[in-house]
Design an enzyme around this catalytic site. Structure first.
Site, PDB file in Angstrom:
ATOM      1  N   SER A 256      42.214  22.711   3.630  1.00  0.00           N
ATOM      2  CA  SER A 256      42.816  23.964   3.180  1.00  0.00           C
ATOM      3  C   SER A 256      41.759  24.998   2.864  1.00  0.00           C
ATOM      4  O   SER A 256      40.602  24.672   2.621  1.00  0.00           O
ATOM      5  CB  SER A 256      43.674  23.724   1.941  1.00  0.00           C
ATOM      6  OG  SER A 256      42.831  23.503   0.827  1.00  0.00           O
ATOM      7  N   LYS A 257      42.192  26.230   2.847  1.00  0.00           N
ATOM      8  CA  LYS A 257      41.247  27.323   2.663  1.00  0.00           C
ATOM      9  C   LYS A 257      40.530  27.244   1.317  1.00  0.00           C
ATOM     10  O   LYS A 257      39.402  27.686   1.176  1.00  0.00           O
ATOM     11  CB  LYS A 257      41.976  28.662   2.785  1.00  0.00           C
ATOM     12  CG  LYS A 257      40.994  29.827   2.709  1.00  0.00           C
ATOM     13  CD  LYS A 257      41.432  31.025   3.496  1.00  0.00           C
ATOM     14  CE  LYS A 257      40.236  31.937   3.765  1.00  0.00           C
ATOM     15  NZ  LYS A 257      40.622  33.310   4.014  1.00  0.00           N
ATOM     16  N   ARG A 258      41.206  26.678   0.342  1.00  0.00           N
ATOM     17  CA  ARG A 258      40.597  26.584  -0.985  1.00  0.00           C
ATOM     18  C   ARG A 258      39.268  25.847  -0.968  1.00  0.00           C
ATOM     19  O   ARG A 258      38.401  26.091  -1.791  1.00  0.00           O
ATOM     20  CB  ARG A 258      41.545  25.861  -1.952  1.00  0.00           C
ATOM     21  CG  ARG A 258      42.888  26.522  -2.069  1.00  0.00           C
ATOM     22  CD  ARG A 258      43.716  25.832  -3.111  1.00  0.00           C
ATOM     23  NE  ARG A 258      42.997  25.801  -4.390  1.00  0.00           N
ATOM     24  CZ  ARG A 258      43.587  25.546  -5.540  1.00  0.00           C
ATOM     25  NH1 ARG A 258      44.878  25.324  -5.576  1.00  0.00           N
ATOM     26  NH2 ARG A 258      42.903  25.526  -6.667  1.00  0.00           N
TER      27      ARG A 258
END
Length: 487
Positions: A256-258
């Site tokens: 995920s982008k996180r």
RNA sequence: GGUCCUAUCGACUAACGGUUAGGUCACCAGCCUUUCACGCUGGCAGUGGGGGUUCGAAUCCCCCUAGGAUCACCA
């Protein structure tokens, strides 16, 4: 049946590597079967609108070598290829379901829904919409519902999932999947702003765009029963489904982008070569043979087989990507490499270098780096005399008698007319035999004086690149500093 | 928690009932060598557990376990 597949991203402002893999597999599948690959932008969430997101998406896809037969910019007979321009279609088919009593109005506020979920959670079990207890046209009757709508109350339209039976569908990768209807939620089809949710828009569009195979990420698997039900509601044929395994981080959770490192343009910016990156991505979830790693796009197309795609998620391993990048870097010809290296050198503050000189540098260093952008700093001594000298290296390689040992060689080198790899090599070798010293005893001091570093390309190549005059100057400077005790 | 999906070396994967379970990355050792690399050779390392079915199971079935996804008026 004609193969027609689609990549249907939402314009979030960046292309996720998982999205790239999905797009790539759609593309490979279409090409393999002589079908069409379609790009459809799914922008029904107006709260997440991002400027230039579509352009960004397309440019990243194009960078990766993926082109679409039908899309916003390339056109096609099934457009428009962006959902916000297909608004009326969704409204129409939402109404149709309402008329068939396969959908209903619901008026619950978000607070009421949250309360319901709290309650259901306490009771244990699922959080699905409790159709028979909430405020909707099923509990209050259609007449009452119409009154509320006329009075301006905001509403959504939900699909009316049958209470009995089960939903079955075949997934090319996973086989038959069965879910009891009682576990399928009454999904919202049309939101209170009149826009459709993914589920409705996707099914309607896939039908009218005549999509034959829906190839998408595994995260869609749980909602596929809703989609299958919608096809049945409308009386349409269901496309074939293929749910691709997830791309995982090192902790085995969805990338995920996180956690960073998921946007294709970031990899692009870091200097990964397009072919290497695509090759790596293609092999995440599938390998045609198992005993080869490097393939061209055409080979991938020829060998692609959806049914042989893995079921389990794949961890995205940066180390293997780095290796892949180096493999491609080594094979880059100078026509391709020179402009790239030149650009990196300019970023580093070095310009006006001869093409041929840059090409030579690339040849000498392509096997010593993972990225082209590592070369400038590594070769800084080629553009200016070294500012500092590796102290450990000096301590190890520069002894009491080194200066005296090296001076006669320097004198001989200064007399050379041609200052090439071969001439310097032959001269040095002859000198070593004559003086009865090992090459290593001289090579290291030479490297130190000329480059200040303990590693680099071969010494004779390096000297030729630096040039005789500059080499002599550096020898002199270094020896002077040694004598004065500055070093 | 409900539902669904999944399970081969640390990682990516091959083997679609019969192989000493193969390849690649990473790691380790050696060779090559003027350094660093590249390259070459070799090594370490795996079918999650338990039951079946079968002459024979990594492969088919069941259970367990573990991991993941999903349960938004996001896609």
């Amino acid at each position: 049946m004609d193969v027609r597949v689609r990549f249907a991203p939402s314009p979030t402002g960046y292309l996720h590597v998982g999205g790239l893999r999905t797009a790539l597999y759609n593309y490979l599948f279409a090409k393999k079967h002589g079908g069409k690959c379609i790009l459809r932008i799914e922008d029904t969430d107006r709260t997440r609108f991002v400027d230039n997101a579509t352009e960004n998406l397309i440019s990243n896809l194009r960078w990766a070598g993926i082109e679409f037969d039908e899309s916003l910019e390339n056109g096609g007979e099934f457009g428009p290829y962006i959902q916000s321009e297909r608004f009326d279609l969704y409204t129409k088919y939402g109404k149709e379901l309402l008329e068939k009593d396969l959908a209903y109005y619901a008026f619950d506020t978000s607070d009421e829904l949250a309360e319901m979920r709290d309650r259901l959670q306490k009771e244990g079990g699922s959080f699905k919409y409790d159709r028979n207890k909430m405020r909707n046209s099923v509990t209050m009757g259609m007449d009452e519902a119409k009154k509320l709508i006329d009075a301006g109350e905001s509403y959504v339209i939900r699909m009316k999932v049958p209470e009995e039976g089960e939903v079955k569908f075949n997934d090319i990768i996973r086989g038959e999947v069965t879910v009891p209807c009682k576990d399928v939620d009454d999904q919202i089809l049309l939101k209170s702003d009149g826009f459709p949710t993914y589920h409705l828009a996707n099914v309607v569009d896939d039908h009218f765009m005549q999509i034959s195979h829906v190839i998408r990420g595994e995260e869609w698997l749980p909602s596929t029963p809703k989609h299958v039900l919608l096809y049945q509601f409308f009386g349409w044929d269901t496309p074939d489904f293929a749910h691709l395994p997830l791309l995982l981080n090192e902790k085995k959770a969805k990338l995920s982008k996180r956690h960073g490192d998921v946007a294709v343009e970031d990899f692009k910016a870091k200097g990964y070569l397009k072919d290497a990156f695509v090759n790596f991505i293609a092999l995440l979830g599938w390998n045609p043979t198992g005993d080869r790693e490097i393939y061209t796009m055409q080979e991938f197309i020829d060998l692609f087989d959806l049914s042989k795609v893995n079921k389990a998620g794949a961890v995205f391993d940066l180390k293997k990507l780095a290796w892949m990048n180096q493999q491609y870097l080594k094979e880059l010809n100078s026509a391709e490499a020179t402009p790239l290296l030149k650009a990196e050198l300019e970023k580093f503050g070095v310009s006006d270098l001869e093409e041929d000189f840059v090409a030579q540098i690339f040849d000498l260093f392509k096997e010593r780096v993972t990225f082209i952008n590592e070369i400038p700093e590594m070769t800084d001594y080629l553009y200016a005399e070294p500012k500092e000298f590796d102290e450990k290296y000096m301590a190890k390689r520069w002894k009491e008698d080194t200066a005296e040992m090296v001076k006669p060689l320097i004198a001989k080198l200064s007399e050379l007319n041609e200052f090439t790899h071969d001439s310097t090599h032959d001269l040095t070798k002859a000198y070593c035999e004559e003086a009865d010293v090992k090459m290593g005893q001289l090579m290291h001091p030479l490297r130190l004086m000329l480059t200040g570093k303990s590693s680099g390309a071969g010494m004779f190549d390096t000297m030729a690149l630096i040039g005789k005059e500059e080499c002599m100057k550096r020898f002199e400077t270094f020896l002077a500093k040694k004598e004065s005790g500055e070093l």
